[in-house]
Design a protein around this motif. Sequence first.
Motif, PDB file in Angstrom:
ATOM      1  N   GLY A 185       0.848  -1.174  -0.075  1.00 24.22           N
ATOM      2  CA  GLY A 185      -0.094   0.075   0.048  1.00 24.22           C
ATOM      3  C   GLY A 185       0.898   1.422  -0.139  1.00 24.22           C
ATOM      4  N   VAL A 186       0.103   2.350   0.187  1.00 25.95           N
ATOM      5  CA  VAL A 186       0.974   3.726   0.186  1.00 25.95           C
ATOM      6  C   VAL A 186       0.256   4.623   1.197  1.00 25.95           C
ATOM      7  N   HIS A 187       1.047   5.481   1.889  1.00 25.41           N
ATOM      8  CA  HIS A 187       0.351   6.370   2.942  1.00 25.41           C
ATOM      9  C   HIS A 187       0.643   7.709   2.370  1.00 25.41           C
ATOM     10  N   LEU A 188      -0.552   8.590   2.267  1.00 23.69           N
ATOM     11  CA  LEU A 188      -0.459   9.841   1.503  1.00 23.69           C
ATOM     12  C   LEU A 188      -0.726  11.045   2.565  1.00 23.69           C
ATOM     13  N   GLY A 189       0.221  11.815   2.424  1.00 22.88           N
ATOM     14  CA  GLY A 189      -0.032  13.341   3.387  1.00 22.88           C
ATOM     15  C   GLY A 189      -1.312  13.878   2.858  1.00 22.88           C
ATOM     16  N   LEU A 190      -1.661  15.149   3.354  1.00 22.78           N
ATOM     17  CA  LEU A 190      -2.522  15.933   2.855  1.00 22.78           C
ATOM     18  C   LEU A 190      -2.562  16.925   1.640  1.00 22.78           C
ATOM     19  N   LYS A 191      -1.117  16.751   1.316  1.00 23.24           N
ATOM     20  CA  LYS A 191      -0.864  17.610  -0.033  1.00 23.24           C
ATOM     21  C   LYS A 191      -0.275  16.879  -0.911  1.00 23.24           C
ATOM     22  N   ASP A 192      -0.325  15.494  -0.707  1.00 19.38           N
ATOM     23  CA  ASP A 192       0.306  14.501  -1.647  1.00 19.38           C
ATOM     24  C   ASP A 192      -1.133  14.195  -2.516  1.00 19.38           C
ATOM     25  N   THR A 193      -0.682  13.076  -3.556  1.00 18.41           N
ATOM     26  CA  THR A 193      -1.832  12.688  -4.482  1.00 18.41           C
ATOM     27  C   THR A 193      -3.172  12.324  -3.809  1.00 18.41           C
ATOM     28  N   SER A 194      -4.479  12.476  -4.158  1.00 16.70           N
ATOM     29  CA  SER A 194      -5.627  12.402  -3.221  1.00 16.70           C
ATOM     30  C   SER A 194      -5.741  10.932  -3.072  1.00 16.70           C
ATOM     31  N   ILE A 195      -6.501  10.488  -2.030  1.00 15.73           N
ATOM     32  CA  ILE A 195      -7.089   9.275  -1.829  1.00 15.73           C
ATOM     33  C   ILE A 195      -7.722   8.486  -3.206  1.00 15.73           C
ATOM     34  N   SER A 196      -8.476   9.534  -3.705  1.00  9.49           N
ATOM     35  CA  SER A 196      -9.418   8.892  -4.699  1.00  9.49           C
ATOM     36  C   SER A 196      -8.684   8.735  -5.879  1.00  9.49           C
ATOM     37  N   GLU A 197      -7.369   9.548  -6.202  1.00 12.53           N
ATOM     38  CA  GLU A 197      -6.714   9.477  -7.459  1.00 12.53           C
ATOM     39  C   GLU A 197      -5.978   8.032  -7.199  1.00 12.53           C
ATOM     40  N   ALA A 198      -5.448   8.044  -6.032  1.00 14.18           N
ATOM     41  CA  ALA A 198      -4.508   6.721  -5.775  1.00 14.18           C
ATOM     42  C   ALA A 198      -5.392   5.476  -6.005  1.00 14.18           C
ATOM     43  N   ARG A 199      -6.706   5.514  -5.497  1.00 15.85           N
ATOM     44  CA  ARG A 199      -7.304   4.404  -5.740  1.00 15.85           C
ATOM     45  C   ARG A 199      -7.467   4.048  -7.331  1.00 15.85           C
ATOM     46  N   LYS A 200      -7.643   5.004  -8.197  1.00 16.73           N
ATOM     47  CA  LYS A 200      -7.939   4.770  -9.558  1.00 16.73           C
ATOM     48  C   LYS A 200      -6.610   4.212 -10.058  1.00 16.73           C
ATOM     49  N   ILE A 201      -5.525   4.785  -9.636  1.00 16.22           N
ATOM     50  CA  ILE A 201      -4.382   4.127 -10.023  1.00 16.22           C
ATOM     51  C   ILE A 201      -3.980   2.704  -9.605  1.00 16.22           C
ATOM     52  N   LEU A 202      -4.022   2.252  -8.386  1.00 13.90           N
ATOM     53  CA  LEU A 202      -3.619   1.211  -7.426  1.00 13.90           C
ATOM     54  C   LEU A 202      -4.935   0.117  -7.633  1.00 13.90           C
ATOM     55  N   GLY A 203      -5.958   0.480  -7.490  1.00 14.60           N
ATOM     56  CA  GLY A 203      -7.111  -0.391  -7.538  1.00 14.60           C
ATOM     57  C   GLY A 203      -7.424  -0.669  -6.192  1.00 14.60           C
ATOM     58  N   ASP A 204      -8.452  -1.617  -6.041  1.00 10.53           N
ATOM     59  CA  ASP A 204      -9.055  -1.969  -4.647  1.00 10.53           C
ATOM     60  C   ASP A 204      -8.203  -2.915  -3.731  1.00 10.53           C
ATOM     61  N   ILE A 242      -3.540  -1.234   0.033  1.00  8.87           N
ATOM     62  CA  ILE A 242      -4.039  -0.510   1.062  1.00  8.87           C
ATOM     63  C   ILE A 242      -3.666   0.857   1.153  1.00  8.87           C
ATOM     64  N   ILE A 243      -4.640   1.891   1.324  1.00  9.44           N
ATOM     65  CA  ILE A 243      -4.189   3.325   1.157  1.00  9.44           C
ATOM     66  C   ILE A 243      -4.559   3.921   2.386  1.00  9.44           C
ATOM     67  N   GLY A 244      -3.671   4.595   3.064  1.00 12.17           N
ATOM     68  CA  GLY A 244      -3.636   5.428   4.309  1.00 12.17           C
ATOM     69  C   GLY A 244      -3.639   7.051   4.158  1.00 12.17           C
ATOM     70  N   GLY A 245      -4.131   7.692   4.925  1.00 16.66           N
ATOM     71  CA  GLY A 245      -4.040   9.141   4.891  1.00 16.66           C
ATOM     72  C   GLY A 245      -3.673   9.772   6.011  1.00 16.66           C
ATOM     73  N   THR A 246      -3.017  10.750   5.951  1.00 15.58           N
ATOM     74  CA  THR A 246      -2.667  11.525   7.189  1.00 15.58           C
ATOM     75  C   THR A 246      -3.759  12.745   7.478  1.00 15.58           C
ATOM     76  N   ALA A 247      -4.240  12.876   8.576  1.00 15.68           N
ATOM     77  CA  ALA A 247      -5.227  13.747   9.162  1.00 15.68           C
ATOM     78  C   ALA A 247      -4.878  14.440  10.380  1.00 15.68           C
ATOM     79  N   ASN A 248      -5.371  15.741  10.466  1.00 15.95           N
ATOM     80  CA  ASN A 248      -4.893  16.384  11.762  1.00 15.95           C
ATOM     81  C   ASN A 248      -6.308  16.930  12.295  1.00 15.95           C
ATOM     82  N   THR A 249      -7.387  16.866  11.555  1.00 20.12           N
ATOM     83  CA  THR A 249      -8.766  17.394  12.043  1.00 20.12           C
ATOM     84  C   THR A 249      -9.922  16.418  11.851  1.00 20.12           C
ATOM     85  N   ILE A 250     -11.128  16.598  12.234  1.00 19.66           N
ATOM     86  CA  ILE A 250     -12.188  15.863  12.187  1.00 19.66           C
ATOM     87  C   ILE A 250     -12.380  15.887  10.406  1.00 19.66           C
TER      88      ILE A 250
END
Length: 230
Positions: free
Chosen positions: A97-116, A119-127
């Motif tokens: 999988g890949v872990h993406l920061g808030l300013k990296d490739t979007s989760i949705s775009e990464a999903r299109k590239i990598l498929g289901d 594993i795609i993780g994302g950084t978060a700082n707020t709700i």
Amino acid sequence: MIKSENIENKIIFPIWDRLKEVSLQYISQGKTPQDHLQNIQKVCKAGGKWIQLRLKDVDTVTYLNTALECRNICDQYEVIMIINDSVATAKATLADGVHLGLKDTSISEARKILGDSFIIGGTANTIEDCMQHLESGVDYIGLGPFRYTTTKKKLEPILGLRGYRNILYKLKKQNVKVPIIAIGGIIEQDIEDLMKTGVSGIAVSKILTGQKELNQNINNIKMLITQAHG
């Protein structure tokens, strides 16, 4: 375990099955790519089961070659391998999988590239960050930072226990089931209180890098997490 020589094996192991027993992620650290690999191997050998290769300020070829070596190490020890930031590197090396920061490739775009199957993780700082990731179909959220850390140059506002309690409370009200992983300057003494906030696990770097009693450290951390889970 997913072997890098056969991407079809990924389909056999659903994402939830690969994540449900994993609550401790090691984020690689080192002055050079080789240092990262050496530290990753030590953590894997000592019982770590979830690795994130995080290289900064290196060229694409160096990242790719280091990731290929990391893939071999993770295959040897049957460890989940996540690539930080680079979707292309994750795909090319058949990482888990890949872990993406808030300013990296979007989760949705990464999903299109990598498929289901990735594993795609994302950084978060707020709700708000969390909800955006959830709407995009993230597999886990790295929530932080818990406290100040030198491993990240541009640090988001520090959450502390109060911040975690507030965000996890709101996520619970939304009946969110996606794993929330605490990250950012965490030390062993923080783990018990952090787990009580409702996080699923923790991601650490410094407290496992270069430690002499690494087996014992990892066992202690896993025990603290297991006890908190009841």
